[in-house]
Motif scaffolding. Sequence first.
Motif, PDB file in Angstrom:
ATOM      1  N   GLY A  85      45.116  42.467  30.829  1.00 28.27           N
ATOM      2  CA  GLY A  85      46.254  42.756  29.956  1.00 28.27           C
ATOM      3  C   GLY A  85      45.798  43.350  28.631  1.00 28.27           C
ATOM      4  N   ILE A  86      46.727  44.062  28.014  1.00 27.87           N
ATOM      5  CA  ILE A  86      46.469  44.672  26.705  1.00 27.87           C
ATOM      6  C   ILE A  86      47.717  44.457  25.863  1.00 27.87           C
ATOM      7  CG2 ILE A  86      46.505  46.973  25.616  1.00 27.87           C
ATOM      8  CD1 ILE A  86      44.328  47.857  27.422  1.00 27.87           C
ATOM      9  N   VAL A 139      43.371  46.579  32.824  1.00 23.56           N
ATOM     10  CA  VAL A 139      44.677  46.107  32.340  1.00 23.56           C
ATOM     11  C   VAL A 139      45.277  45.107  33.328  1.00 23.56           C
ATOM     12  CG1 VAL A 139      47.021  46.799  31.680  1.00 23.56           C
ATOM     13  CG2 VAL A 139      45.088  48.226  31.025  1.00 23.56           C
ATOM     14  N   ASP A 172      45.232  38.937  23.050  1.00 23.70           N
ATOM     15  CA  ASP A 172      44.511  39.969  23.790  1.00 23.70           C
ATOM     16  C   ASP A 172      43.288  40.479  23.030  1.00 23.70           C
ATOM     17  OD1 ASP A 172      46.046  40.443  26.254  1.00 23.70           O
ATOM     18  OD2 ASP A 172      47.667  40.874  24.864  1.00 23.70           O
ATOM     19  N   TYR A 192      50.317  45.842  23.830  1.00 27.63           N
ATOM     20  CA  TYR A 192      50.698  47.250  23.707  1.00 27.63           C
ATOM     21  C   TYR A 192      52.082  47.398  23.098  1.00 27.63           C
ATOM     22  CZ  TYR A 192      52.135  51.936  25.309  1.00 27.63           C
ATOM     23  OH  TYR A 192      52.618  53.220  25.377  1.00 27.63           O
TER      24      TYR A 192
END
Lengths: 319, 243
Positions: free
Chosen positions: A94-95, A90, A170, A97
């Motif tokens: 990055g995710i 992450v 993402d 979310y």
Amino acid sequence: MAVVPPTSDLNRAAALVIEFRNVGKTYKSLLGNSVKAVEEFSLQVVEGEILGIAGPNGAGKTTIIAMMLGYLRPTKGTVEINGLPARVYVERNGIGYLSELIAIPPKWRADTALVRYATLAGIADAEIPTRVNEVIEKLGLAEHRDKKVKALSKGNLQRLGLAQALLRDDQILVLDEPTHGLDPVWTQRFRGIVEELRRPDRTILIASHNLDELQRLADRVAIIDHGRLQRVVSTGYEENAPTATRFRLTLAGGFDRIRESFPLAESAGRGEYDVTVRSIQELNAALADLMRRGGLVASVVPERSVLEQQFREAVGESQ
Amino acid sequence: MKRGRLGKYSLWQFRDFAIDRGIAILIIGLLWGYTLVEPLRRAMGSAFSMGPSSPAWPLLITVASSIVSLSVLIAVNGIVSADRKMGYYRFLFSKPVSAVAYYSQQFVVYLVGVVAAMLVLSGVLHTIVPDFSIVNYLLYTALIFVAMGGIGFFISVATRFDWLTLAAVWLGSRVLREFYGAKPGLPGKLVQLLPPVHKLNDVATGLITNGSAPTNDVIWLLAYGALFFVLGLVLLRQGSLAD
């Protein structure tokens, strides 16, 4: 539809993206009491898949997601994303979310909140206005963009939360109760948005109470209860897979023919009948017979979807 | 994949500091300074502005150093714990950003913010007492931010009740050192592990008045704060962001 083993992949040729390996999480209080939130949880999610996570309140869904984002450390086992420990992945990639609770500082303005998150997401200054405007348009937030977060309704806040999750392109999206607080129009639109997001190189996780939503969107659904993976259900229909056994049939004509094709049909009034079958084949054969005899079928709806049936079996009728 | 632009985000962190804490620090500093210093200035007349030779100088140093301590307390309060308590960490750290880097930067930004606030306050004081050195005061501010703020940072990572804990640790250390500091045996040795708050008065007087203070005291204060800051970062790295 089929119940599949937890570690089986929908598409074995696709690359493994997320792997929970025998994960456990126990919370300990200062007084020494301990609560097992997750136990022996193993699951693999592959590239291009949309995986649903279903379970009653307190089943452990949010804990599992928190471990996947690296916000919580498992007390046992490992969570890996693309071969890296979850938090490391992450921090590097990055995710997208969307959390169950939308926590954005109330004093921030909706559009500047997105600018801030875009900056943290690594989007270049020159691209930020375009990207922010795109997600604002997509989520219908144009008329609310100048408002402070504390002035947004629950539904608009939910859409702002979704907007920040979609800022970046993402590879992994995690949506926890994404339609919570959305009105029916936006619930419907959300489904369209998720369908647009589906891509061969993208993996999407959706945790939801809404089984109908998961049935429509997910390729597989992991059913969790008491912190354990109870079963994984494939939502695709297969010829010999178990199916719903009870359907409600609505006829627009040929009412008197129903019992010739479905001898045990029970009338529910206003042209509606409850019928019981043992397989999809039996249902289709009887329907074909009914239509041949002049029955005019308006709709066929399972009393419970297969996912709902599986869910009830997995977590008990009390849920 | 692109990494988060943390450096650019420091501007937002500074803006948050200015709005949420900086204004409060300025108001409290001005009110506190005014209510304590102004009656004395009126009573003493021109003797008040005589600088270090003025009888009011020790009080001025006490007020000025207390404002720094209070400002640091306000600045580091919730520096990490607030995001965890309110759940803001969820969206912040789903981005390609390290929490350790984010909060390290926030600590530095808040240091700059407190120094900027003290620049304004000392500028005001300098117009009344021309011998009051702005540069020396800002040096003292930076030193106390690291010494006290480092401990505050650690506490903010370790607990949710950070300002209360920091105030208790800071005041408790003073009291315990006064009682046991000079005593032989284990209690006397154990209190040596507490924050070196007993060195503050000498350091404040020396640094603000002359721009110099005993090197050992300065190093001890800096090292103590820096050690706890690093421990806070280690805890942040090894621990969980969520509860």
